[in-house]
Design a protein around this motif. Structure first.
Motif, mmCIF file in Angstrom:
data_model
loop_
_atom_site.group_PDB
_atom_site.id
_atom_site.type_symbol
_atom_site.label_atom_id
_atom_site.label_comp_id
_atom_site.label_asym_id
_atom_site.label_seq_id
_atom_site.Cartn_x
_atom_site.Cartn_y
_atom_site.Cartn_z
ATOM 1 N N MET A 3 0.833 -1.202 0.000
ATOM 2 C CA MET A 3 0.000 0.000 0.000
ATOM 3 C C MET A 3 0.870 1.255 0.000
ATOM 4 S SD MET A 3 -2.865 -1.211 2.799
ATOM 5 C CE MET A 3 -3.786 0.322 2.788
ATOM 6 N N GLN A 4 2.040 1.156 0.627
ATOM 7 C CA GLN A 4 2.933 2.304 0.730
ATOM 8 C C GLN A 4 3.979 2.336 -0.381
ATOM 9 O OE1 GLN A 4 4.554 2.128 4.690
ATOM 10 N NE2 GLN A 4 2.571 2.464 5.672
ATOM 11 N N GLY A 5 3.901 1.358 -1.288
ATOM 12 C CA GLY A 5 4.804 1.351 -2.432
ATOM 13 C C GLY A 5 6.157 0.743 -2.169
ATOM 14 N N SER A 6 6.328 0.039 -1.048
ATOM 15 C CA SER A 6 7.627 -0.526 -0.724
ATOM 16 C C SER A 6 7.678 -2.046 -0.822
ATOM 17 C CB SER A 6 8.035 -0.104 0.693
ATOM 18 O OG SER A 6 7.071 -0.511 1.648
ATOM 19 N N ALA A 7 6.653 -2.658 -1.397
ATOM 20 C CA ALA A 7 6.661 -4.106 -1.616
ATOM 21 C C ALA A 7 6.213 -4.399 -3.040
ATOM 22 C CB ALA A 7 5.743 -4.809 -0.616
ATOM 23 N N ARG A 8 6.830 -5.410 -3.637
ATOM 24 C CA ARG A 8 6.516 -5.803 -5.011
ATOM 25 C C ARG A 8 5.502 -6.944 -5.020
ATOM 26 N NH1 ARG A 8 11.826 -8.230 -6.604
ATOM 27 N NH2 ARG A 8 11.456 -9.058 -4.504
ATOM 28 N N ASP A 9 4.985 -7.234 -6.190
ATOM 29 C CA ASP A 9 4.091 -8.374 -6.323
ATOM 30 C C ASP A 9 4.778 -9.654 -5.860
ATOM 31 O OD1 ASP A 9 2.303 -6.580 -7.335
ATOM 32 O OD2 ASP A 9 2.172 -7.476 -9.334
ATOM 33 N N GLU A 10 6.053 -9.821 -6.201
ATOM 34 C CA GLU A 10 6.767 -11.031 -5.814
ATOM 35 C C GLU A 10 6.824 -11.176 -4.293
ATOM 36 O OE1 GLU A 10 7.776 -13.545 -7.623
ATOM 37 O OE2 GLU A 10 7.002 -12.576 -9.432
ATOM 38 N N ASP A 11 6.907 -10.058 -3.581
ATOM 39 C CA ASP A 11 6.898 -10.103 -2.123
ATOM 40 C C ASP A 11 5.552 -10.609 -1.612
ATOM 41 O OD1 ASP A 11 9.507 -8.969 -1.939
ATOM 42 O OD2 ASP A 11 8.644 -6.976 -2.218
ATOM 43 N N MET A 12 4.488 -10.204 -2.289
ATOM 44 C CA MET A 12 3.148 -10.664 -1.903
ATOM 45 C C MET A 12 3.020 -12.172 -2.116
ATOM 46 S SD MET A 12 1.250 -8.007 -0.899
ATOM 47 C CE MET A 12 -0.477 -8.277 -1.325
ATOM 48 N N TYR A 13 3.496 -12.659 -3.246
ATOM 49 C CA TYR A 13 3.420 -14.094 -3.498
ATOM 50 C C TYR A 13 4.232 -14.868 -2.453
ATOM 51 C CZ TYR A 13 2.141 -12.218 -8.120
ATOM 52 O OH TYR A 13 1.580 -11.507 -9.149
ATOM 53 N N ALA A 14 5.345 -14.293 -2.027
ATOM 54 C CA ALA A 14 6.227 -14.980 -1.080
ATOM 55 C C ALA A 14 5.571 -15.210 0.268
ATOM 56 C CB ALA A 14 7.525 -14.200 -0.910
ATOM 57 N N VAL A 15 4.621 -14.344 0.659
ATOM 58 C CA VAL A 15 3.944 -14.529 1.953
ATOM 59 C C VAL A 15 2.590 -15.210 1.798
ATOM 60 C CG1 VAL A 15 5.156 -12.617 3.058
ATOM 61 C CG2 VAL A 15 2.965 -12.186 1.896
#
Length: 463
Positions: A259-271
């Motif tokens: 939401m704050q622009g500091s995580a990528r889509d790949e980071d979302m998939y990782a969790v």
């Protein structure tokens, strides 16, 4: 317990009007013997109760009356969901002793509220549930109560003892508020069984526990800790709490960072967030991720950022839904042992003592199944209870069925699959018909996806 109040599973439920109880003349909607018998039912342990005999206990008859709250159900079901009607019986509303006062339903301003419905034509069973999210006792009337009442079950639901976005204020130490959810569910189950016996002359022959989201968590916890009270349960995308993770406190900080622009889509998939669920993320940014992370983190880890959310999650929808900026960097694994002990108080083990069916949508963008029900299924297997568990992934399912109305070409409601799963559980418990093995329930290319779902062609009898 200290007061709590309101976050929704959908933003539309942020503000709900208090309901005023009708006069006795209004309440006695039909005559007959069932009205005369209502006075003999006293809910054990209740500090207050009020009953009414009604011509229809389903939302078809109760919508617009004080006997349900359609606003608190907003977003949980698809608009075209068919619901039954014409189930006469007695409804008992009341509350157990509690010192928190954020549930303003009926103008009572008292937590630990419950509703018990006793149909005239009883099949000998009882269904118990707790509110999903931080909603209140009428939240699953359309999703659960209507169908089980039409099948002849008595029904009981609790507000879990605290509700709303400030629920974390209830209690004196971290984890108290959620621990109360489990206590209140056990309390209601025992009381409802005795109320049923007063009404019908004998205790229920079968009692089933079930619920959505936090209600699914309650279902898992009850079957692990109080299997003597139940014959089985259906868990619809229950929240997972484990002392060492995973939990939503391990996945949602990444969502807040996005939401704050500091995580990528790949980071979302990782969790754990599913590939293909990206179209749902903008909505969840506005309605779920920030508020859910901050209030549950405040429940277990209030010292992390005492200034946010502070003594309240907010007084306007915008304030309530806004994230805490510091949550983007929250790392549950590195938090002090006291935080892990607080979570351990309410953690699940997988050691269920009764048959359980779990459903989870593969596009759940609040509690991604890879970090939740996939893990819980492995916990059940590791505990040696695998034969008591069935796990069905619903292709195209997401956390709330109401989103189907926005994305009918990409989603499917889970409710019809839940209804099929409940019937499968009953057949499993009462007839020994073994449900299908764990599998993914495919999203049909056509047909009535809102009101039909087949878990499999047929159940497999036990050999």
């Amino acid at each position: 317990m200290r007061p709590s109040r309101g976050v929704p599973l959908a933003a539309a439920t942020l503000v709900a009007a208090a309901l005023t109880w009708p006069t006795p003349a209004e309440a006695t909607a039909v005559g007959g013997d069932h009205c005369a018998r209502q006075k003999r039912v006293h809910v054990p342990g209740a500090a207050f109760q009020q009953s009414a005999c009604l011509p229809d206990l389903t939302t078809t008859g109760l919508a617009g009356t004080p006997y349900t709250d359609m606003a608190d159900q907003a977003g949980l079901t698809a608009k075209a969901t068919r619901t039954p009607s014409g189930v006469p019986g007695v409804q008992i509303d009341g509350y157990f002793p509690d010192s928190s006062h954020f549930n303003t339903t009926h103008g009572w301003r008292h937590d630990a509220q419950f509703v018990i419905r006793l149909p005239d034509h009883w099949n000998g069973g009882l269904v118990v549930t707790g509110a999903p999210g931080t909603r209140k006792q009428y939240a699953t009337d359309t999703a659960i109560s209507d169908q089980v009442l039409a099948q002849g079950y008595a029904y009981a639901a609790t507000d879990k003892g605290n509700s709303g976005a400030d629920f974390y204020r209830d209690g004196t130490r971290p984890g108290d508020a959620i621990a109360e959810w489990n206590t209140r569910t056990t309390q209601l189950t025992r009381a409802a069984k005795r109320a049923v016996a007063q009404r019908y002359g004998h205790a229920p022959r079968r009692t089933y526990m079930t619920g959505i989201s936090n209600g699914g968590y309650l279902t898992r916890w009850q079957l692990e800790n109080h299997p003597e009270l139940y014959d089985g349960g259906v868990d619809w995308e229950g929240a997972l709490w484990t002392a060492n993770g995973p939990s939503l406190l391990a996945s949602l900080p990444t969502a807040v960072a996005r939401m704050q622009g500091s995580a990528r889509d790949e980071d979302m998939y990782a969790v754990g967030f599913a590939r293909g669920s990206e179209f749902l993320w903008p909505y969840h940014e506005k309605a779920y991720w920030g508020v859910t992370q901050k209030i549950y983190r405040a429940e277990f880890d209030p010292t992390y950022d005492p200034g946010c959310p502070g003594p309240s999650a907010g007084s306007t929808p915008e304030q309530i839904l806004a994230p805490c900026a510091t949550d983007a960097a929250y790392d549950y694994a590195s938090r002090p042992a006291a935080v892990h002990r607080a979570v351990a108080r309410v953690s699940l083990t997988g050691r269920i003592g009764r048959p359980l069916i779990t459903l989870h949508g593969d596009l759940d963008a609040l509690l991604p199944k890879a970090a939740d029900s996939d893990v819980y299924a492995r916990m059940v297997d590791a505990s040696g209870r695998g034969p008591l568990h069935r796990y069905y992934t619903i292709q195209g399912g997401t956390h709330v069925d109401g989103l189907y109305d926005t994305y009918p070409d990409r989603l499917r409601p889970i409710l019809p699959c839940y209804r099929s799963a409940f019937d499968a559980l009953v057949s499993w418990v009462e007839q020994g018909a073994r449900p299908p093995a764990d599998h993914t329930v495919a999203r049909p290319a056509d047909g009535d996806v809102v009101d039909s779902c087949r878990l499999a062609d047929r159940a497999h009898p036990v050999r």
